[in-house]
Scaffold this motif. Structure first.
Motif, mmCIF file in Angstrom:
data_model
loop_
_atom_site.group_PDB
_atom_site.id
_atom_site.type_symbol
_atom_site.label_atom_id
_atom_site.label_comp_id
_atom_site.label_asym_id
_atom_site.label_seq_id
_atom_site.Cartn_x
_atom_site.Cartn_y
_atom_site.Cartn_z
ATOM 1 N N VAL A 216 29.799 -14.615 53.662
ATOM 2 C CA VAL A 216 28.486 -15.110 52.804
ATOM 3 C C VAL A 216 28.134 -13.996 52.405
ATOM 4 O O VAL A 216 28.256 -13.046 53.454
ATOM 5 C CB VAL A 216 27.324 -15.743 53.509
ATOM 6 C CG1 VAL A 216 26.744 -16.273 52.453
ATOM 7 C CG2 VAL A 216 28.274 -17.469 54.544
ATOM 8 N N ASP B 298 24.752 -20.691 57.451
ATOM 9 C CA ASP B 298 25.401 -19.572 57.615
ATOM 10 C C ASP B 298 24.957 -18.623 58.121
ATOM 11 O O ASP B 298 25.517 -17.667 57.828
ATOM 12 C CB ASP B 298 24.445 -19.161 55.605
ATOM 13 C CG ASP B 298 25.661 -19.867 54.432
ATOM 14 O OD1 ASP B 298 26.711 -20.437 54.124
ATOM 15 O OD2 ASP B 298 25.159 -19.915 53.444
ATOM 16 N N GLN C 48 22.691 -24.990 54.906
ATOM 17 C CA GLN C 48 23.561 -25.041 54.098
ATOM 18 C C GLN C 48 23.002 -23.352 55.406
ATOM 19 O O GLN C 48 23.720 -22.154 55.374
ATOM 20 C CB GLN C 48 23.779 -25.072 53.055
ATOM 21 C CG GLN C 48 24.441 -23.297 52.547
ATOM 22 C CD GLN C 48 25.872 -23.992 52.941
ATOM 23 O OE1 GLN C 48 26.477 -25.153 53.214
ATOM 24 N NE2 GLN C 48 26.215 -23.281 53.447
ATOM 25 N N GLU D 88 22.388 -14.272 48.613
ATOM 26 C CA GLU D 88 22.312 -15.475 49.414
ATOM 27 C C GLU D 88 20.719 -15.793 49.632
ATOM 28 O O GLU D 88 20.157 -16.610 49.125
ATOM 29 C CB GLU D 88 23.396 -16.201 49.471
ATOM 30 C CG GLU D 88 25.109 -16.080 49.309
ATOM 31 C CD GLU D 88 25.136 -17.370 48.063
ATOM 32 O OE1 GLU D 88 24.228 -18.405 48.291
ATOM 33 O OE2 GLU D 88 26.117 -17.433 46.988
#
Ligand SMILES: Nc1nc2c(ncn2[C@@H]2O[C@H](COP(=O)(O)OP(=O)(O)O)[C@@H](O)[C@H]2O)c(=O)[nH]1
Ligand SMILES: [Mg+2]
Length: 362
Positions: free
Chosen positions: A181, A161, A157, A186
């Motif tokens: 994103v 991203d 992931q 994150e």
């Protein structure tokens, strides 16, 4: 919390920085500010603190401060090592936000590195250098995530991203405008330059400063900044240093003559404070009236901890009056009589301009 002043050579960065140093948050209060000549502390203008001081006549009034760093050496190609190259980029990495100075004045005596004044071209040049530096970092991150993914699938992931972000940056766009994103949320460890919040300081000559909106250069900067959702503050670097040395009535007269309500530096400092998500609460007394810096959303015990760790550890309650209520009553005693001093507990979220007395026990 630190802001880095960036921009092409000869746009007025150091002149603006000198104004900051002139405005000089008293160095006795902040001994560390004299250590590095490229770091300057400046008081955050706060009319509420001024009024509190008029009310209390304290021995000392201490404003909130923020730090600016004059970051020299950014030229076209810096991300490829031109000029001071990586050293300069490393200096930006240590800041929390960027003040990007853009030259909006003509002066044949001041050489422009690109030969002519063109603020939008200059903005793009600098912005692109930051993006290119980020691109290199993002590529490395993708490689690493892919390697890690061999042992742990969750890194797939992350790789995806950052591949999305890489494509975005490859189009010359800043990480801060990337919406697919929320990179900052994150991946908080990811220190991208083009992710840092930015304010553009449009450096005008005296004439332009009096009426920025009449200056085509300024309009162009505003348009470009608006497209990025960024703010523009008009400054006249040449004058700011002079203005910064004036006080009260003198300063007001000088600004009246120019036809502006507030100095560019004052506006810039306030806007920078807000950009960083900072607010101030105040404490008052015969000894000292003071503004304390906290992040928006800070709760009472942590706000108290800014004064002393004992205040946080032994927090009992906060006695809070809003600035408006206190002013309407005239004195703290009158505010108390009217029941306007609230007793707030551990979950209270401190508001900008709250005047607070902390009760604690250790
Ligand atoms: N005419 C004019 N010259 C300015 C202005 N601001 C800065 N300068 C001049 O531009 C030159 C470069 O400024 P400096 O602050 O050293 O630029 P830096 O390279 O960005 O740090 C100096 O000679 C300044 O006096 C301004 O608003 N108007
Ligand atoms: Mg300089």
């Amino acid at each position: 919390m630190k802001l880095g002043i960036v921009g092409l050579p000869n746009v007025g960065k150091s002149t603006l920085f000198n104004a900051i140093t002139n405005a000089g948050a008293e160095s006795a209060n902040y001994p560390f500010c004299t250590i590095d000549p490229n770091v300057g502390m400046v008081a955050v203008p706060d009319y509420r603190l001024d009024k509190l001081s008029e009310m209390y006549h304290p021995k000392k009034t201490t404003p909130a401060v923020i730090e600016f760093v004059d970051i020299a050496g950014l030229v076209k190609g810096a991300s490829k090592g031109e000029g001071l190259g990586n050293k300069f980029l490393g200096n930006i990495r240590m800041t929390d936000a960027i003040v990007h100075v853009v030259r909006c004045f003509d002066d044949d005596n001041v050489i422009h590195v690109e030969g002519s004044t063109d603020p939008v071209r200059d903005m793009d040049t600098i912005d692109l250098e930051l993006v290119m530096a980020d691109l290199e970092m993002v590529e490395r991150r993708i490689d690493k995530a892919k390697k890690m993914a061999k042992g742990d699938k969750k890194f797939l992931q992350e790789a995806a991203d950052f591949e999305g972000l890489r494509d975005w940056l490859n189009d010359g766009k800043s990480a801060r405008s990337y919406e697919a994103v929320d990179i900052a949320a994150e991946y908080p460890d990811c220190e991208l330059l083009s992710l840092k919040p930015v304010i553009y300081a449009a450096n005008l000559d005296e004439e332009g400063f009096s009426d920025p909106h009449s200056v085509p250069y300024y309009q162009q900067v505003e348009e470009r900044a608006a497209a990025q959702g960024a703010q523009v503050i008009p400054v006249c670097a040449k004058l700011e240093a002079e203005i910064a040395q004036l006080d009260g009535e003198e300063k007001k007269m000088f600004l009246d003559d120019l036809g502006v309500a507030e100095s560019g530096l004052d506006r810039l400092v306030k806007a920078s404070y807000t950009l960083l998500g900072l607010i101030s609460y105040l404490t008052s007394g015969e000894d000292e009236c003071r503004a304390w810096t906290i992040a928006k959303g800070t709760k009472a015990p942590q706000a108290a901890g800014k004064i002393h760790s004992d205040f946080e550890r032994g927090f009992i309650r906060a006695e809070v009056v809003s600035y408006e209520d206190l002013m309407a009553c005239g004195t703290m005693a009158a505010a108390r009589e009217k029941g306007l001093i609230r007793s707030e507990g551990k979950e209270y979220v401190v508001q900008d301009g709250d005047i607070i007395l902390f009760r604690f026990n250790v």
